[in-house]
Scaffold this active site. Structure first.
Site, mmCIF file in Angstrom:
data_model
loop_
_atom_site.group_PDB
_atom_site.id
_atom_site.type_symbol
_atom_site.label_atom_id
_atom_site.label_comp_id
_atom_site.label_asym_id
_atom_site.label_seq_id
_atom_site.Cartn_x
_atom_site.Cartn_y
_atom_site.Cartn_z
ATOM 1 N N ARG A 125 -1.916 44.701 3.144
ATOM 2 C CA ARG A 125 -2.156 44.955 4.565
ATOM 3 C C ARG A 125 -0.843 44.920 5.335
ATOM 4 O O ARG A 125 -0.725 45.577 6.376
ATOM 5 C CB ARG A 125 -3.087 43.878 5.150
ATOM 6 C CG ARG A 125 -4.531 44.038 4.759
ATOM 7 C CD ARG A 125 -5.392 43.121 5.604
ATOM 8 N NE ARG A 125 -4.904 43.133 6.976
ATOM 9 C CZ ARG A 125 -4.859 42.086 7.772
ATOM 10 N NH1 ARG A 125 -5.288 40.920 7.374
ATOM 11 N NH2 ARG A 125 -4.400 42.184 8.994
ATOM 12 N N CYS B 192 -12.369 35.218 11.184
ATOM 13 C CA CYS B 192 -11.454 35.700 10.149
ATOM 14 C C CYS B 192 -10.900 34.480 9.443
ATOM 15 O O CYS B 192 -11.145 33.355 9.857
ATOM 16 C CB CYS B 192 -10.347 36.554 10.734
ATOM 17 S SG CYS B 192 -9.147 35.608 11.648
ATOM 18 N N LYS C 177 4.767 46.122 11.178
ATOM 19 C CA LYS C 177 3.323 46.375 11.265
ATOM 20 C C LYS C 177 2.794 46.048 12.661
ATOM 21 O O LYS C 177 2.112 46.857 13.281
ATOM 22 C CB LYS C 177 2.587 45.506 10.235
ATOM 23 C CG LYS C 177 1.087 45.492 10.425
ATOM 24 C CD LYS C 177 0.388 44.627 9.407
ATOM 25 C CE LYS C 177 0.267 43.175 9.773
ATOM 26 N NZ LYS C 177 -0.763 42.855 10.770
ATOM 27 N N ASN C 178 3.148 44.864 13.155
ATOM 28 C CA ASN C 178 2.548 44.418 14.416
ATOM 29 C C ASN C 178 3.079 45.173 15.640
ATOM 30 O O ASN C 178 2.512 45.071 16.725
ATOM 31 C CB ASN C 178 2.753 42.916 14.611
ATOM 32 C CG ASN C 178 1.834 42.105 13.710
ATOM 33 O OD1 ASN C 178 0.983 42.671 13.026
ATOM 34 N ND2 ASN C 178 2.005 40.796 13.715
ATOM 35 N N ASP D 182 3.290 33.292 12.018
ATOM 36 C CA ASP D 182 3.287 34.214 10.874
ATOM 37 C C ASP D 182 4.349 33.863 9.820
ATOM 38 O O ASP D 182 4.418 34.514 8.780
ATOM 39 C CB ASP D 182 3.500 35.664 11.352
ATOM 40 C CG ASP D 182 2.242 36.242 11.987
ATOM 41 O OD1 ASP D 182 1.180 35.603 11.908
ATOM 42 O OD2 ASP D 182 2.321 37.346 12.565
ATOM 43 N N ARG E 91 -10.494 33.264 16.594
ATOM 44 C CA ARG E 91 -9.731 34.353 17.247
ATOM 45 C C ARG E 91 -10.574 35.211 18.188
ATOM 46 O O ARG E 91 -10.823 36.392 17.923
ATOM 47 C CB ARG E 91 -9.061 35.235 16.192
ATOM 48 C CG ARG E 91 -8.030 34.496 15.402
ATOM 49 C CD ARG E 91 -7.394 35.363 14.355
ATOM 50 N NE ARG E 91 -6.284 36.152 14.858
ATOM 51 C CZ ARG E 91 -5.526 36.920 14.076
ATOM 52 N NH1 ARG E 91 -5.775 37.009 12.808
ATOM 53 N NH2 ARG E 91 -4.531 37.599 14.585
HETATM 54 C C1 UD1 Z 1 -0.952 38.653 16.913
HETATM 55 C C2 UD1 Z 1 -0.408 39.140 15.587
HETATM 56 C C3 UD1 Z 1 -0.542 38.057 14.525
HETATM 57 C C4 UD1 Z 1 0.101 36.764 15.017
HETATM 58 C C5 UD1 Z 1 -0.416 36.386 16.396
HETATM 59 C C6 UD1 Z 1 0.312 35.183 16.982
HETATM 60 C C7 UD1 Z 1 -0.785 41.524 15.675
HETATM 61 C C8 UD1 Z 1 -1.547 42.682 15.163
HETATM 62 N N1 UD1 Z 1 -1.139 40.312 15.198
HETATM 63 O O1 UD1 Z 1 -2.335 38.392 16.729
HETATM 64 O O2 UD1 Z 1 0.094 38.510 13.337
HETATM 65 O O3 UD1 Z 1 -0.201 35.730 14.109
HETATM 66 O O4 UD1 Z 1 -0.265 37.480 17.309
HETATM 67 O O5 UD1 Z 1 1.677 35.418 17.037
HETATM 68 O O6 UD1 Z 1 0.141 41.665 16.434
HETATM 69 N N2 UD1 Z 1 -6.871 33.796 21.953
HETATM 70 C C9 UD1 Z 1 -7.955 33.459 22.737
HETATM 71 N N3 UD1 Z 1 -8.572 34.452 23.440
HETATM 72 C C10 UD1 Z 1 -8.147 35.741 23.416
HETATM 73 C C11 UD1 Z 1 -7.027 36.067 22.613
HETATM 74 C C12 UD1 Z 1 -6.408 35.066 21.904
HETATM 75 O O7 UD1 Z 1 -8.368 32.302 22.772
HETATM 76 O O8 UD1 Z 1 -8.740 36.588 24.084
HETATM 77 C C13 UD1 Z 1 -6.189 32.739 21.160
HETATM 78 C C14 UD1 Z 1 -6.269 32.974 19.654
HETATM 79 O O9 UD1 Z 1 -7.463 32.509 19.095
HETATM 80 C C15 UD1 Z 1 -5.043 32.243 19.176
HETATM 81 C C16 UD1 Z 1 -4.037 32.429 20.311
HETATM 82 O O10 UD1 Z 1 -4.808 32.798 21.451
HETATM 83 O O11 UD1 Z 1 -5.331 30.875 19.039
HETATM 84 C C17 UD1 Z 1 -2.986 33.508 20.073
HETATM 85 O O12 UD1 Z 1 -3.618 34.687 19.627
HETATM 86 P P1 UD1 Z 1 -3.022 36.121 19.890
HETATM 87 O O13 UD1 Z 1 -1.624 36.001 20.387
HETATM 88 O O14 UD1 Z 1 -3.978 36.902 20.718
HETATM 89 O O15 UD1 Z 1 -2.990 36.755 18.425
HETATM 90 P P2 UD1 Z 1 -3.300 38.239 18.006
HETATM 91 O O16 UD1 Z 1 -2.868 39.190 19.055
HETATM 92 O O17 UD1 Z 1 -4.689 38.327 17.490
#
Ligand code: UD1
Length: 417
Positions: A396, A116, A22-23, A304, A121
Site C-alpha cells: 500500500r 481500522c 503516498k500521503n 508514521d 479514526r
Molecule cells: C494522515 C496520514 C497518516 C498519518 C496521520 C497522522 C494520509 C493519507 N494519512 O492520516 O499516514 O498517520 O495523518 O500523521 O495522509 N481525528 C478525529 N476526527 C477527525 C479526524 C481525525 O478525531 O475528524 C483524530 C484521529 O482519530 C487521530 C488524529 O485525529 O487520532 C489525527 O488523525 P489525522 O491527522 O486526521 O490522520 P489521517 O488524515 O487519517
C-alpha cells in the site's frame, strides 16, 4: 498470498532514491476533481493505494492513465458522486473525495470508513467543518451524504489538528464563496504540497504549513501540473535501516527540512546523520543508544515512524519509552517484535522497550503499513530468516521495497505462499 523472506544480519550500504510521497499524492489526485480538463501529476508512486485512487476516480467518471511516473487524469462531466464502501474500506483516504465532490458538484455520498487496524479514526472534524461551510450532512446506510448549493467561507477551529480534515476542507474551500480560515490546522509537509498544487490550479491558499490556513474561494479552477514531493516516511525508513544494520546509506531525495525530529532522534541514538546536497546520509552506530519518543503532529515526531523506531530501540543498550499520542491502538507490531525476541511491554499509550543484544528471525505477520516496515527493519537486523506474511499492507505504501533494499545489500525475496 505472498510473503517476504529476509535473510538478516547484513550491513546495508549504498545509495537509494525515495519515491513520491503516498500521503501527498492521494489528496493531490483527488484535487483534480475540482477542475475540468486534463491534469498531469508527476512522481506519483506505483502503490496499491494509488491503484485504489485510480479505481475511485474511474468510478466517478474521470479517465486515468499512466505515462511512466506521470499520472494523467481527464476530468469531464462526472457521472457519479459516490465513494463506495468497497473502496473506502481498503483505503480510508478515499474520504478525501468528499470536499472536492461537494464543492464542484454540490453533492457527495461517501461510505464511512469504520474501524481500522490503528484505531477508530473518525471523520467528525471533516464533517463539522463542511457543515460550518453550509453543507447539509445526513447519514444513510453507513454512508455520509452531503449537499450544498454552493459552500460558503467559514472560520473553522479543529479540536485536534487533523491532516485529512485540513486537506478536505482546503479543497472544499477553494471553490467556496468567500474566505475560509482553518485554525489549529495540521502543519504536515504534505499539506504544504497540496496547497502549492491548489494554488497552481488557481486557488488562493495561504498559510499552509502553519496552524492557520486561509483560503479565499474562487469561481473555477484550471487543470493541475505538479510534481509530488519526496516521501519523508519512506526516507525515514531507509535512515533507520542504516542505523539498525550499522550500515551507511545515502537517501537520495530525503529532505532534512521534513525530517527534523527523525534526524534528531537518530543522532540521539548514536547514528551519524549528514545532511548533504539532495539527500541525507546515515551511518549506523556500533551500539544503539536508548531514546525516548513521543509521537505528536508535525513538526513533532511522526506517528508514521513510531513502529520503525521501535524496531531500532528494541536493540538499544538500555530502556526506551515510546509514547503514541496520535492514534490509539498503534502498537500492533509489538507482539510480532516480541516473537523475534524483543523485550517490550505496553501500558495504554506507552511502550517500554528494554533493549536486547540481538533479534532472532521468526515467522511474523504484518498488521498495517508502518508495522510491516518495522518488521522488515527488524528482519534486516535479526539473525537467521524472518518470514513476513500479509505483505499487501506493505505494498500500500512502499514502492519496490525489496528491490530497493536488495540494491543496498539486503537479501530479501518475495514468494507465493
Ligand atoms: C494522515 C496520514 C497518516 C498519518 C496521520 C497522522 C494520509 C493519507 N494519512 O492520516 O499516514 O498517520 O495523518 O500523521 O495522509 N481525528 C478525529 N476526527 C477527525 C479526524 C481525525 O478525531 O475528524 C483524530 C484521529 O482519530 C487521530 C488524529 O485525529 O487520532 C489525527 O488523525 P489525522 O491527522 O486526521 O490522520 P489521517 O488524515 O487519517
Amino acid at each position: 498470498m505472498e510473503k517476504i523472506i529476509i535473510h538478516g544480519g547484513r550491513r546495508l550500504r549504498g545509495e537509494v532514491r525515495v519515491s513520491g510521497a503516498k500521503n501527498a499524492a492521494l489528496p493531490l489526485l483527488f484535487a483534480t476533481l475540482l477542475a475540468p480538463g486534463v491534469h498531469r501529476v508527476d512522481n506519483v508512486p506505483r502503490l496499491r493505494d494509488i491503484a485504489t485512487v485510480e479505481k475511485l476516480l474511474s468510478t466517478l467518471g474521470a479517465g486515468v492513465s499512466w505515462r511512466d511516473d506521470l499520472f494523467e487524469v481527464e476530468v469531464g462531466e462526472l457521472r457519479e458522486v459516490e465513494a463506495p464502501y468497497d473502496l473506502v474500506r481498503t483505503m480510508r483516504a478515499s474520504v478525501l473525495v468528499l470536499g472536492p465532490l461537494l464543492a464542484r458538484l454540490g453533492q457527495a455520498r461517501v461510505s464511512l470508513p469504520g474501524g481500522c487496524a490503528i484505531g477508530a479514526r473518525p471523520i467528525n472534524l471533516h464533517l463539522k467543518g463542511l457543515e460550518a461551510m453550509g453543507a447539509r450532512i445526513t447519514l444513510d446506510h453507513g454512508y455520509v451524504e452531503a449537499r450544498a448549493k454552493r459552500l460558503h467561507g467559514a472560520r473553522i477551529y479543529f479540536d485536534i489538528p487533523t491532516v485529512g480534515g485540513t486537506e478536505n476542507l482546503m479543497m472544499a474551500a477553494s471553490l467556496a464563496k468567500g474566505t475560509t480560515v482553518l485554525e489549529n490546522a495540521a502543519c504536515e509537509p504534505e499539506i504544504v504540497d497540496l496547497a502549492e498544487a491548489l494554488n497552481k490550479m488557481g486557488a488562493r491558499v495561504e498559510g499552509a504549513g502553519t496552524e492557520t490556513v486561509t483560503i479565499e474561494g474562487v469561481d473555477e479552477l484550471r487543470p493541475l501540473r505538479h510534481t509530488v514531493m519526496a516521501d519523508r516516511i519512506e526516507a525515514g525508513t531507509f535512515m533507520v535501516a542504516a542505523a539498525i544494520t550499522r550500515g551507511d546509506i545515502r537517501v537520495e531525495g530525503a529532505d532534512p527540512a521534513h525530517l527534523g525530529a527523525v534526524i534528531s532522534k537518530l543522532r540521539e541514538a548514536g547514528a551519524e546523520v549528514i545532511e548533504e546536497q539532495g539527500g541525507v546520509r546515515v551511518r549506523g552506530p556500533r551500539r544503539v543508544l536508548p531514546v525516548d519518543i513521543k509521537t505528536i503532529p508535525h513538526p513533532g515526531f511522526p506517528t508514521d515512524m513510531q513502529a520503525q523506531f521501535m524496531a531500532l530501540m528494541s536493540l538499544g543498550s538500555g530502556t526506551s519509552i515510546i509514547n503514541e499520542n496520535v492514534f490509539e491502538n498503534r502498537f500492533m507490531h509489538v507482539c510480532e517484535l516480541q516473537r523475534m525476541g524483543a523485550d517490550i511491554s505496553i501500558e495504554g499509550h506507552m511502550a517500554t522497550v528494554k533493549g536486547v543484544r540481538g533479534l532472532l528471525g521468526a515467522p511474523v505477520m504484518a498488521t498495517d503499513l508502518r508495522a510491516s516496515a518495522c518488521l522488515i527493519l527488524a528482519g534486516l537486523a535479526a539473525e537467521n530468516t524472518t518470514e513476513i506474511s500479509r505483505v499487501y499492507h506493505l505494498d500500500r505504501g512502499y514502492e519496490r521495497i525489496e528491490e530497493k533494499f536488495n540494491s543496498l545489500g539486503a537479501a530479501i525475496e518475495r514468494v507465493r505462499e
